[in-house]
Design a protein around this motif. Structure first.
Motif, short mmCIF file in Angstrom:
data_model
loop_
_atom_site.label_atom_id
_atom_site.label_comp_id
_atom_site.label_asym_id
_atom_site.label_seq_id
_atom_site.Cartn_x
_atom_site.Cartn_y
_atom_site.Cartn_z
N HIS A 1 0.84 -1.20 0.00
CA HIS A 1 0.00 0.00 0.00
C HIS A 1 0.88 1.26 0.00
O HIS A 1 1.04 1.93 1.02
CB HIS A 1 -0.94 -0.03 1.20
N LEU A 2 1.43 1.55 -1.17
CA LEU A 2 2.32 2.71 -1.29
C LEU A 2 1.61 4.03 -1.02
O LEU A 2 2.28 5.02 -0.71
CB LEU A 2 2.93 2.76 -2.70
N THR A 3 0.30 4.05 -1.10
CA THR A 3 -0.44 5.29 -0.89
C THR A 3 -0.76 5.54 0.57
O THR A 3 -1.41 6.53 0.91
CB THR A 3 -1.76 5.26 -1.70
N THR A 4 -0.30 4.64 1.45
CA THR A 4 -0.60 4.73 2.89
C THR A 4 0.63 5.20 3.65
O THR A 4 1.76 4.80 3.34
CB THR A 4 -1.04 3.35 3.42
N ALA A 5 0.42 6.04 4.67
CA ALA A 5 1.52 6.47 5.54
C ALA A 5 2.07 5.28 6.31
O ALA A 5 1.31 4.38 6.68
CB ALA A 5 1.03 7.55 6.50
N ASN B 1 3.85 6.68 1.93
CA ASN B 1 3.53 7.75 0.98
C ASN B 1 4.23 9.07 1.28
O ASN B 1 4.08 10.03 0.52
CB ASN B 1 2.02 7.97 0.92
N THR B 2 5.01 9.12 2.36
CA THR B 2 5.72 10.37 2.66
C THR B 2 6.98 10.53 1.81
O THR B 2 7.46 11.66 1.64
CB THR B 2 6.10 10.44 4.15
N ILE C 1 7.78 8.23 -1.42
CA ILE C 1 7.62 7.05 -2.26
C ILE C 1 8.86 6.79 -3.10
O ILE C 1 9.27 5.64 -3.30
CB ILE C 1 6.37 7.20 -3.15
N VAL D 1 0.10 -2.30 -6.32
CA VAL D 1 -0.50 -1.46 -5.29
C VAL D 1 -2.02 -1.60 -5.35
O VAL D 1 -2.67 -1.08 -6.26
CB VAL D 1 -0.10 0.02 -5.48
N ASP E 1 -9.33 5.99 -2.61
CA ASP E 1 -7.95 5.56 -2.84
C ASP E 1 -7.66 5.31 -4.32
O ASP E 1 -6.50 5.29 -4.74
CB ASP E 1 -7.68 4.27 -2.05
N LYS F 1 -5.44 7.87 -6.10
CA LYS F 1 -4.09 7.85 -5.52
C LYS F 1 -3.29 6.66 -6.05
O LYS F 1 -2.11 6.79 -6.39
CB LYS F 1 -4.17 7.80 -3.99
N VAL G 1 0.16 6.91 -8.38
CA VAL G 1 1.46 6.35 -8.03
C VAL G 1 1.89 5.32 -9.09
O VAL G 1 3.09 5.10 -9.29
CB VAL G 1 1.44 5.73 -6.62
#
Length: 260
Positions: A9-13, A16-17, A19, A36, A43, A46, A50
């Motif tokens: 889940h690259l879009t999740t903290a 994602n801060t 990538i 992803v 989502d 997003k 990415v």
């Protein structure tokens, strides 16, 4: 050696801060490709964004924990099909979808129609599915079997033993093995991982939700697929190169990815 993280889940903290750095570290550890999956409809853009990056591939779907936020099932199918059709990047799977009776989730009577609508769309579009399942194994497998082999996909974060592995194998599914196999005291998955046919295994992290041995979930990244591969090789008594080659080929074939 080339490895694929089939669930991150690259879009999740906190991933994602930064990538770019996460992807760089993955490639330094032979993880060249990442899939992803989306969690909810918010989502989707997003995940698609990415996935504009090289060798990052999107999956779109509605997680069972979010089933109560779904529009009508027909509207969901239309919106999901439209998002896939409109994407500038090829969507490689419908996911993350499934059923859950263990975590605080909507009732199954809400989850099941949402799940069924998404596997019907997968069959219509000839796309694999990425499955989340906790507890509701029969409820998940029965509709898949009713599609008479038209549904293919992966049960992600598999952590159970040989008996359940056999049920998923009989349904034609692949197994996403991740951090659980790095914990050799996890007896069920240790036994399960040894008997699953190698041609049905893909590797994953589920970062940042599941850790590997010695690494907290929030510190886990796609680069840790290399740790999963090494642990799996040790569990099965097989060469790391064989594990890497087979699981990469399995992922390429299942998700119709470009060759490494």
């Amino acid at each position: 050696m080339f490895l694929i993280d089939t669930h991150c889940h690259l879009t999740t903290a906190p991933l994602n801060t930064d990538i770019t750095s996460v992807i760089t570290r993955a490639r330094e550890n032979s993880v060249n490709t990442i899939i992803v999956p989306a969690y909810n409809q918010e989502d989707w853009p997003k995940v698609l964004n990415v996935s504009q990056r090289s060798n990052i591939h999107p999956a779109l779907g509605l997680h069972p924990w979010e089933a109560h936020h779904s529009p009508s099932v027909e509207t969901l199918k239309i919106q999901l099909a439209q998002a896939i059709a409109d994407s500038d990047t090829k969507v490689v799977a419908i996911g993350e979808i499934g059923l859950d009776t263990k975590v605080d989730s909507p009732p199954l009577e809400i989850q099941i129609p949402v799940f069924n609508a998404q596997i019907e769309l997968a069959a219509d579009l000839d796309l694999p599915i990425i499955l989340h399942c906790r507890g509701a194994f029969s409820e998940l497998l029965d509709p898949i079997k009713r599609h008479d082999g038209k549904i293919r996909g992966v049960i992600h974060a598999f952590s159970r033993g040989p008996e359940l592995a056999h049920r998923f194998h009989s349904a034609g599914l692949h197994f996403g093995l991740g951090g659980a196999v790095t914990r050799f005291n996890a007896r069920k998955i240790v036994r399960g991982a040894r008997v699953i046919p190698l041609n049905r295994i893909v590797l994953e992290t589920d970062a940042p939700s599941i850790g590997v041995a010695g690494v907290r979930p929030e510190d886990t990244e796609p680069r840790h697929v290399a740790d999963v591969a090494r642990a799996l090789a040790e569990l099965r008594g097989e060469d790391l190169s064989l594990i890497a080659e087979a699981t990469t080929e399995n992922a390429i074939r299942l998700f119709n990815l470009p060759a490494q």
